[in-house]
Design an enzyme around this catalytic site. Structure first.
Site, PDB file in Angstrom:
ATOM      1  N   LYS A 216     -10.251 -61.022  31.403  1.00 15.37           N
ATOM      2  CA  LYS A 216      -8.980 -60.280  31.405  1.00 15.37           C
ATOM      3  C   LYS A 216      -7.789 -61.174  31.022  1.00 15.37           C
ATOM      4  O   LYS A 216      -7.892 -62.404  31.016  1.00 15.37           O
ATOM      5  CB  LYS A 216      -8.774 -59.673  32.782  1.00 15.37           C
ATOM      6  CG  LYS A 216      -9.855 -58.661  33.171  1.00 15.37           C
ATOM      7  CD  LYS A 216      -9.481 -58.016  34.499  1.00 15.37           C
ATOM      8  CE  LYS A 216     -10.500 -56.969  34.902  1.00 15.37           C
ATOM      9  NZ  LYS A 216     -10.047 -56.259  36.124  1.00 15.37           N
TER      10      LYS A 216
ATOM     11  N   TYR B  46     -10.408 -47.271  31.568  1.00 17.84           N
ATOM     12  CA  TYR B  46     -10.294 -47.176  33.020  1.00 17.84           C
ATOM     13  C   TYR B  46     -10.015 -45.745  33.484  1.00 17.84           C
ATOM     14  O   TYR B  46      -9.468 -45.556  34.586  1.00 17.84           O
ATOM     15  CB  TYR B  46      -9.194 -48.116  33.521  1.00 17.84           C
ATOM     16  CG  TYR B  46      -9.653 -49.564  33.648  1.00 17.84           C
ATOM     17  CD1 TYR B  46     -10.628 -49.931  34.568  1.00 17.84           C
ATOM     18  CD2 TYR B  46      -9.088 -50.566  32.866  1.00 17.84           C
ATOM     19  CE1 TYR B  46     -11.033 -51.248  34.710  1.00 17.84           C
ATOM     20  CE2 TYR B  46      -9.491 -51.892  32.996  1.00 17.84           C
ATOM     21  CZ  TYR B  46     -10.463 -52.226  33.922  1.00 17.84           C
ATOM     22  OH  TYR B  46     -10.865 -53.532  34.076  1.00 17.84           O
TER      23      TYR B  46
ATOM     24  N   ASN C  45      -7.490 -60.026  38.233  1.00 21.41           N
ATOM     25  CA  ASN C  45      -8.681 -60.605  38.851  1.00 21.41           C
ATOM     26  C   ASN C  45      -9.672 -61.199  37.848  1.00 21.41           C
ATOM     27  O   ASN C  45     -10.866 -61.259  38.114  1.00 21.41           O
ATOM     28  CB  ASN C  45      -9.329 -59.609  39.803  1.00 21.41           C
ATOM     29  CG  ASN C  45      -9.825 -58.368  39.106  1.00 21.41           C
ATOM     30  OD1 ASN C  45      -9.588 -58.197  37.913  1.00 21.41           O
ATOM     31  ND2 ASN C  45     -10.509 -57.513  39.831  1.00 21.41           N
TER      32      ASN C  45
ATOM     33  N   HIS D 175     -13.965 -58.363  34.500  1.00 19.53           N
ATOM     34  CA  HIS D 175     -14.485 -57.031  34.841  1.00 19.53           C
ATOM     35  C   HIS D 175     -15.982 -57.034  34.600  1.00 19.53           C
ATOM     36  O   HIS D 175     -16.444 -57.590  33.598  1.00 19.53           O
ATOM     37  CB  HIS D 175     -13.832 -55.965  33.954  1.00 19.53           C
ATOM     38  CG  HIS D 175     -14.537 -54.637  33.997  1.00 19.53           C
ATOM     39  ND1 HIS D 175     -14.320 -53.720  34.992  1.00 19.53           N
ATOM     40  CD2 HIS D 175     -15.490 -54.098  33.188  1.00 19.53           C
ATOM     41  CE1 HIS D 175     -15.100 -52.662  34.788  1.00 19.53           C
ATOM     42  NE2 HIS D 175     -15.813 -52.864  33.702  1.00 19.53           N
TER      43      HIS D 175
ATOM     44  N   GLU E 241     -19.632 -48.707  28.434  1.00 15.47           N
ATOM     45  CA  GLU E 241     -18.607 -49.724  28.178  1.00 15.47           C
ATOM     46  C   GLU E 241     -18.982 -50.605  26.979  1.00 15.47           C
ATOM     47  O   GLU E 241     -18.105 -51.002  26.201  1.00 15.47           O
ATOM     48  CB  GLU E 241     -18.371 -50.543  29.460  1.00 15.47           C
ATOM     49  CG  GLU E 241     -17.741 -49.665  30.541  1.00 15.47           C
ATOM     50  CD  GLU E 241     -17.526 -50.359  31.877  1.00 15.47           C
ATOM     51  OE1 GLU E 241     -17.888 -51.540  32.034  1.00 15.47           O
ATOM     52  OE2 GLU E 241     -16.972 -49.699  32.777  1.00 15.47           O
TER      53      GLU E 241
HETATM   54  P1  CMP Z   1     -12.128 -54.049  37.796  1.00 20.29           P
HETATM   55  O1  CMP Z   1     -13.371 -54.547  38.392  1.00 20.29           O
HETATM   56  O2  CMP Z   1     -11.889 -54.252  36.343  1.00 20.29           O
HETATM   57  O3  CMP Z   1     -12.026 -52.475  38.101  1.00 20.29           O
HETATM   58  C1  CMP Z   1     -10.809 -51.802  38.279  1.00 20.29           C
HETATM   59  C2  CMP Z   1      -9.638 -52.720  38.314  1.00 20.29           C
HETATM   60  O4  CMP Z   1      -8.479 -52.166  38.928  1.00 20.29           O
HETATM   61  C3  CMP Z   1      -9.946 -53.932  39.175  1.00 20.29           C
HETATM   62  O5  CMP Z   1     -10.905 -54.731  38.576  1.00 20.29           O
HETATM   63  C4  CMP Z   1      -8.569 -54.518  39.345  1.00 20.29           C
HETATM   64  O6  CMP Z   1      -8.119 -55.219  38.182  1.00 20.29           O
HETATM   65  C5  CMP Z   1      -7.736 -53.253  39.485  1.00 20.29           C
HETATM   66  N1  CMP Z   1      -7.481 -52.942  40.899  1.00 20.29           N
HETATM   67  C6  CMP Z   1      -8.375 -52.554  41.818  1.00 20.29           C
HETATM   68  N2  CMP Z   1      -7.788 -52.349  43.004  1.00 20.29           N
HETATM   69  C7  CMP Z   1      -6.471 -52.592  42.834  1.00 20.29           C
HETATM   70  C8  CMP Z   1      -5.336 -52.541  43.684  1.00 20.29           C
HETATM   71  N3  CMP Z   1      -5.444 -52.184  44.964  1.00 20.29           N
HETATM   72  N4  CMP Z   1      -4.134 -52.848  43.159  1.00 20.29           N
HETATM   73  C9  CMP Z   1      -4.037 -53.195  41.857  1.00 20.29           C
HETATM   74  N5  CMP Z   1      -5.070 -53.265  40.987  1.00 20.29           N
HETATM   75  C10 CMP Z   1      -6.279 -52.971  41.475  1.00 20.29           C
END
Ligand code: CMP
Length: 132
Positions: free
Chosen positions: A3, A43, A106, A109, A120
């Site tokens: 990311k 998403y 984070n 993904h 995906e």
């Molecule tokens: P990912 O595993 O890509 O799947 C959905 C994404 O939404 C997650 O990683 C985070 O980047 C984002 N995400 C999930 N929970 C939250 C949250 N509480 N606040 C902000 N972003 C979130």
């Protein structure tokens, strides 16, 4: 996907190293920059969540690396390798523990099922680029 926060922090190579060290083989990989529609589509499952707008803004804030990875038990093993969504809860030695900034930013993904992995992979790659 690797990311935008991880690319911005120049952690892409270290994350790819961890993926290879964990036994995954890379079948396809590309650097790309999602636009708003692409991030919203990718998403879409989260479209009703309160963080959806923040997620789309973040995922379009810079380039990402999309990859197709192959391994026995790939979905579960990749989720183990990346760790919990929130780096504060991620196990030691996981990619998110090492490199994620926050629950939103984070670093990586991973697909959550074989079915979603297929969707995906098709989203990011047409098929011609896939090795093997
Ligand atoms: P990912 O595993 O890509 O799947 C959905 C994404 O939404 C997650 O990683 C985070 O980047 C984002 N995400 C999930 N929970 C939250 C949250 N509480 N606040 C902000 N972003 C979130």
């Amino acid at each position: 996907m690797i990311k935008p926060d991880a690319l911005e922090a120049n952690n892409t190579g270290k994350i790819i190293d961890m993926i290879i060290e964990a036994g995954f083989s890379i079948k396809a990989m590309k650097l790309t920059h999602l636009n708003k529609t692409e991030a919203e589509t990718f998403y879409a499952v989260h479209s009703e969540r309160p963080f959806f707008g923040e997620l789309v803004d973040y995922m379009t804030s810079g380039p990402i690396v999309a990859a197709i990875l192959e391994k026995d038990n790939a979905v579960a093993d990749f989720r183990t390798l990346i760790g919990a969504t929130d780096p504060a809860e991620a196990a030691e030695g996981t990619i998110r523990k090492k490199y994620a900034e926050s629950k939103a930013k984070n670093a990586v993904h991973g697909s959550d099922s074989d079915e979603n992995a297929a969707i995906e992979c098709a989203y990011h790659f047409s098929g011609r680029e896939i090795v093997g």
